[in-house]
Every structure is written in C-alpha cells, then in structure tokens.
Design a protein around this motif. Structure first.
Motif, PDB file in Angstrom:
ATOM      1  N   LEU A  25      -7.414 -28.257 -12.648  1.00 61.71           N
ATOM      2  CA  LEU A  25      -7.779 -28.065 -13.872  1.00 61.71           C
ATOM      3  C   LEU A  25      -9.142 -27.723 -14.177  1.00 61.71           C
ATOM      4  O   LEU A  25      -9.603 -27.174 -15.070  1.00 61.71           O
ATOM      5  CB  LEU A  25      -7.455 -28.841 -14.771  1.00 61.71           C
ATOM      6  N   THR A  26     -10.373 -28.279 -13.131  1.00 70.02           N
ATOM      7  CA  THR A  26     -11.600 -28.055 -13.365  1.00 70.02           C
ATOM      8  C   THR A  26     -12.245 -27.671 -12.168  1.00 70.02           C
ATOM      9  O   THR A  26     -11.748 -27.164 -11.180  1.00 70.02           O
ATOM     10  CB  THR A  26     -12.211 -29.658 -13.902  1.00 70.02           C
ATOM     11  N   ASP A  27     -13.558 -27.464 -12.466  1.00 68.39           N
ATOM     12  CA  ASP A  27     -14.530 -26.848 -11.433  1.00 68.39           C
ATOM     13  C   ASP A  27     -14.781 -27.865 -10.296  1.00 68.39           C
ATOM     14  O   ASP A  27     -15.884 -27.654  -9.450  1.00 68.39           O
ATOM     15  CB  ASP A  27     -15.748 -26.143 -12.048  1.00 68.39           C
ATOM     16  N   GLY A  28     -14.486 -29.132 -10.509  1.00 67.17           N
ATOM     17  CA  GLY A  28     -14.837 -30.325  -9.564  1.00 67.17           C
ATOM     18  C   GLY A  28     -15.714 -31.066  -9.993  1.00 67.17           C
ATOM     19  O   GLY A  28     -16.274 -32.154  -9.469  1.00 67.17           O
ATOM     20  N   THR A  29     -16.349 -30.745 -11.273  1.00 67.84           N
ATOM     21  CA  THR A  29     -17.498 -31.598 -11.475  1.00 67.84           C
ATOM     22  C   THR A  29     -17.180 -32.980 -11.913  1.00 67.84           C
ATOM     23  O   THR A  29     -18.271 -33.791 -11.153  1.00 67.84           O
ATOM     24  CB  THR A  29     -18.074 -31.004 -13.118  1.00 67.84           C
ATOM     25  N   ASP A  30     -16.104 -33.424 -12.072  1.00 67.28           N
ATOM     26  CA  ASP A  30     -15.701 -34.766 -12.336  1.00 67.28           C
ATOM     27  C   ASP A  30     -15.630 -35.541 -10.930  1.00 67.28           C
ATOM     28  O   ASP A  30     -16.249 -36.686 -10.927  1.00 67.28           O
ATOM     29  CB  ASP A  30     -14.348 -34.843 -13.225  1.00 67.28           C
ATOM     30  N   LEU A  31     -15.016 -34.833  -9.965  1.00 66.33           N
ATOM     31  CA  LEU A  31     -15.143 -35.485  -8.815  1.00 66.33           C
ATOM     32  C   LEU A  31     -16.432 -35.673  -8.424  1.00 66.33           C
ATOM     33  O   LEU A  31     -16.821 -36.705  -7.531  1.00 66.33           O
ATOM     34  CB  LEU A  31     -14.238 -34.769  -7.984  1.00 66.33           C
ATOM     35  N   ARG A  32     -17.266 -34.640  -8.395  1.00 63.24           N
ATOM     36  CA  ARG A  32     -18.647 -34.623  -7.889  1.00 63.24           C
ATOM     37  C   ARG A  32     -19.579 -35.753  -8.359  1.00 63.24           C
ATOM     38  O   ARG A  32     -19.999 -36.459  -7.694  1.00 63.24           O
ATOM     39  CB  ARG A  32     -19.294 -33.141  -8.043  1.00 63.24           C
ATOM     40  N   TYR A  33     -19.055 -35.814  -9.790  1.00 68.08           N
ATOM     41  CA  TYR A  33     -19.846 -36.991 -10.384  1.00 68.08           C
ATOM     42  C   TYR A  33     -19.562 -38.318  -9.948  1.00 68.08           C
ATOM     43  O   TYR A  33     -20.439 -38.932  -9.570  1.00 68.08           O
ATOM     44  CB  TYR A  33     -19.633 -36.935 -11.773  1.00 68.08           C
ATOM     45  N   LEU A  34     -18.377 -38.512  -9.652  1.00 70.93           N
ATOM     46  CA  LEU A  34     -17.464 -39.900  -9.234  1.00 70.93           C
ATOM     47  C   LEU A  34     -18.094 -40.031  -7.723  1.00 70.93           C
ATOM     48  O   LEU A  34     -18.434 -41.345  -7.571  1.00 70.93           O
ATOM     49  CB  LEU A  34     -16.115 -39.742  -9.170  1.00 70.93           C
ATOM     50  N   LEU A  35     -18.328 -39.024  -7.065  1.00 65.83           N
ATOM     51  CA  LEU A  35     -18.682 -39.381  -5.831  1.00 65.83           C
ATOM     52  C   LEU A  35     -20.252 -39.683  -5.503  1.00 65.83           C
ATOM     53  O   LEU A  35     -20.727 -40.205  -4.562  1.00 65.83           O
ATOM     54  CB  LEU A  35     -18.429 -38.086  -4.576  1.00 65.83           C
ATOM     55  N   SER A  36     -20.985 -38.963  -6.682  1.00 67.33           N
ATOM     56  CA  SER A  36     -22.597 -39.088  -6.185  1.00 67.33           C
ATOM     57  C   SER A  36     -23.092 -40.189  -7.274  1.00 67.33           C
ATOM     58  O   SER A  36     -24.114 -40.799  -7.163  1.00 67.33           O
ATOM     59  CB  SER A  36     -23.063 -37.852  -6.611  1.00 67.33           C
ATOM     60  N   GLU A  37     -22.294 -40.459  -8.389  1.00 64.77           N
ATOM     61  CA  GLU A  37     -23.070 -41.366  -9.466  1.00 64.77           C
ATOM     62  C   GLU A  37     -22.376 -42.738  -9.535  1.00 64.77           C
ATOM     63  O   GLU A  37     -22.923 -43.510 -10.357  1.00 64.77           O
ATOM     64  CB  GLU A  37     -22.968 -40.458 -10.661  1.00 64.77           C
ATOM     65  N   THR A  38     -21.496 -42.966  -8.896  1.00 65.57           N
ATOM     66  CA  THR A  38     -20.732 -44.450  -8.724  1.00 65.57           C
ATOM     67  C   THR A  38     -20.901 -44.827  -7.361  1.00 65.57           C
ATOM     68  O   THR A  38     -21.258 -44.152  -6.340  1.00 65.57           O
ATOM     69  CB  THR A  38     -19.025 -44.376  -8.973  1.00 65.57           C
ATOM     70  N   ASP A  39     -20.838 -46.424  -7.309  1.00 65.46           N
ATOM     71  CA  ASP A  39     -20.770 -47.023  -5.981  1.00 65.46           C
ATOM     72  C   ASP A  39     -19.507 -47.095  -5.537  1.00 65.46           C
ATOM     73  O   ASP A  39     -19.202 -47.750  -4.317  1.00 65.46           O
ATOM     74  CB  ASP A  39     -21.506 -48.284  -6.119  1.00 65.46           C
ATOM     75  N   ALA A  40     -18.533 -46.640  -6.163  1.00 66.24           N
ATOM     76  CA  ALA A  40     -17.274 -46.698  -5.761  1.00 66.24           C
ATOM     77  C   ALA A  40     -16.802 -45.527  -4.352  1.00 66.24           C
ATOM     78  O   ALA A  40     -17.371 -44.735  -4.403  1.00 66.24           O
ATOM     79  CB  ALA A  40     -16.326 -46.366  -6.744  1.00 66.24           C
ATOM     80  N   LYS A  41     -15.815 -46.312  -3.479  1.00 68.44           N
ATOM     81  CA  LYS A  41     -15.283 -45.217  -2.847  1.00 68.44           C
ATOM     82  C   LYS A  41     -14.259 -44.448  -3.424  1.00 68.44           C
ATOM     83  O   LYS A  41     -13.474 -44.763  -4.119  1.00 68.44           O
ATOM     84  CB  LYS A  41     -14.926 -46.045  -1.557  1.00 68.44           C
ATOM     85  N   VAL A  42     -14.032 -43.296  -3.205  1.00 74.07           N
ATOM     86  CA  VAL A  42     -13.169 -42.362  -3.880  1.00 74.07           C
ATOM     87  C   VAL A  42     -11.886 -42.069  -2.737  1.00 74.07           C
ATOM     88  O   VAL A  42     -12.240 -41.394  -1.638  1.00 74.07           O
ATOM     89  CB  VAL A  42     -13.431 -41.065  -4.422  1.00 74.07           C
ATOM     90  N   LEU A  43     -10.883 -42.298  -3.222  1.00 80.15           N
ATOM     91  CA  LEU A  43      -9.613 -41.970  -2.516  1.00 80.15           C
ATOM     92  C   LEU A  43      -8.926 -40.999  -3.144  1.00 80.15           C
ATOM     93  O   LEU A  43      -8.279 -41.022  -4.285  1.00 80.15           O
ATOM     94  CB  LEU A  43      -8.727 -43.026  -2.397  1.00 80.15           C
ATOM     95  N   ILE A  44      -8.714 -39.551  -2.382  1.00 86.73           N
ATOM     96  CA  ILE A  44      -7.816 -38.476  -3.017  1.00 86.73           C
ATOM     97  C   ILE A  44      -6.553 -38.762  -2.802  1.00 86.73           C
ATOM     98  O   ILE A  44      -5.948 -39.262  -2.064  1.00 86.73           O
ATOM     99  CB  ILE A  44      -8.304 -37.254  -2.173  1.00 86.73           C
ATOM    100  N   PHE A  45      -5.900 -38.803  -4.191  1.00 87.50           N
ATOM    101  CA  PHE A  45      -4.322 -38.918  -4.402  1.00 87.50           C
ATOM    102  C   PHE A  45      -3.975 -37.631  -4.486  1.00 87.50           C
ATOM    103  O   PHE A  45      -3.678 -36.868  -5.169  1.00 87.50           O
ATOM    104  CB  PHE A  45      -4.090 -39.711  -5.556  1.00 87.50           C
ATOM    105  N   SER A  46      -3.043 -36.998  -3.234  1.00 85.32           N
ATOM    106  CA  SER A  46      -2.716 -35.567  -3.022  1.00 85.32           C
ATOM    107  C   SER A  46      -1.291 -35.639  -3.806  1.00 85.32           C
ATOM    108  O   SER A  46      -0.358 -35.598  -3.134  1.00 85.32           O
ATOM    109  CB  SER A  46      -2.766 -35.325  -1.686  1.00 85.32           C
ATOM    110  N   ARG A  47      -1.122 -35.411  -5.071  1.00 84.02           N
ATOM    111  CA  ARG A  47       0.095 -35.227  -5.662  1.00 84.02           C
ATOM    112  C   ARG A  47       0.873 -34.141  -5.602  1.00 84.02           C
ATOM    113  O   ARG A  47       2.083 -34.084  -5.793  1.00 84.02           O
ATOM    114  CB  ARG A  47      -0.277 -35.648  -7.307  1.00 84.02           C
TER     115      ARG A  47
END
Length: 206
Positions: free
Chosen positions: A42-64
């Motif tokens: 639905l998006t250009d990936g900006t939200d994922l890029r933000y979560l990866l770069s601007e948070t200290d969290a590990k990001v687990l992709i949920f392949s639905r």
C-alpha cells in the motif's frame, strides 16, 4: 490485525499485545515490531524505513500474503528476518522471542503455498486476482501472454480446488493473501506485545 491480536493474546504468560500509538513512533521500550508486508503493498515503504532507522526495536517481517516480491522489498529496506503468516500461534510467539533476544530465526517456508502445491508464479497470479486485476492487466504485469496466464490460473484453481474467480479470491483471503486496497490498512505495523518472563518484562510490537 485483530486476528493476530487474538492469537497472541492466548499466551498471556509470555506476552501481552498492545497497539503502536502511531505509524511513525519512536516506540520507546519496544523490542520487536511485527511488520505486515501488506504495508509495502500500500505504501512506498516509508513507514518500514522509519521503523528500521528511527527506533531501537528489531523489526520482524510478517509475511501475510506470501508474495516474495514484498519480502524482497522489506529486505532491501534493511529488514533482517521474516515469519510466515501461516505459522501456528506458538511458533509465532517463539519466533518473536528469538527476535527479541537477537537470536537467528532461520529461513521459513511459505507453508500454505507448499501445502497447496502452488508455484511462485501461481502464488503471484492468485495475489493479483485477489487485488481485482483483469487477466489482461495481470498478464501485462507479469509479462506473459494471456494464454500463458490462463494456463497458470487453471493449474492454480485445480490445486486449491476452486472453479470460479470469486471462489479463488475467497480462498486467497482466507489463507492470508492481501485483500483489495479498499479493505486494507495504511501501514503494516499495527500491533505490539509486552513479553513476560518471570520478573522480567520486555515490550514487543507488531
């Protein structure tokens, strides 16, 4: 993501589900963000890029929706691990725990596609049918002839035991493929969880 919330809520001794306050959040105290690949559809990936770069969290992709192209986009943006929507609740919780601990998760298979005997191209075709595209649009997108596409459709329908387009769409959505845009959310990251281990609590999100 209500179904995911319900599924994770069955493990209150290991985690407590919570919602992210916003798409763009620093996610303070959150260790793992579970990101639905629908967000990349639905998006250009900006939200994922933000979560990866601007948070200290590990990001687990949920392949639905089992589309390898969306997973590839997630990895290109910097994601390191994914888990299939088809895993059982207990395995999902265990995978989240591994991600929180920074331990390797290993490779997962697209189990629903494997069980149904679908090829990668057949999975792509079903995903695009589910999006409401016409045969011509799908053929153009996949750069194949309409006759070749019809062959893929016939083989896929035979494997999932349906005979009509509406039945195929119903099967696809039921088995985790992305629904049409009108029924979709704006971001893949929408739920979280606080993991609990004895006296130690670790917040997670997905």
């Amino acid at each position: 993501m209500r179904g995911l919330t319900t599924m994770l809520a069955d493990y209150p001794d290991r985690l407590v589900v919570t919602a992210l306050p916003a798409v763009r959040t620093k996610a303070p105290g959150v260790d793992v963000i579970l990101y639905d690949t629908l967000g990349l559809h639905l998006t250009d990936g900006t939200d994922l890029r933000y979560l990866l770069s601007e948070t200290d969290a590990k990001v687990l992709i949920f392949s639905r929706d089992m589309r390898p192209d969306l997973r590839a986009r997630a990895y290109a943006l910097g994601a390191k691990a994914w888990v299939s929507m088809s895993v059982h609740a207990g395995e999902l919780v265990r995978t989240i725990e591994l991600a929180a601990a920074g331990e390797p998760i290993g490779e997962h298979e697209d189990r629903l596609a494997t069980v149904a005997g679908l090829t990668t191209r057949e999975v792509e075709v079903l995903a695009l049918i589910t999006q409401g595209l016409s045969n011509k649009d799908i053929a153009d997108k996949l750069v194949v002839s309409v006759n070749t596409l019809k062959s893929h459709i016939r083989q896929a329908y035979r494997k999932i035991e349906v005979t009509t387009r509406s039945q195929a769409v119903s099967w696809a959505i039921t088995h985790g493929f992305a629904p049409p845009d009108g029924d979709s959310v704006e971001s893949g990251a929408s739920v979280g969880a606080q993991m609990v281990t004895g006296d130690l609590s670790v917040e997670q999100s997905g």
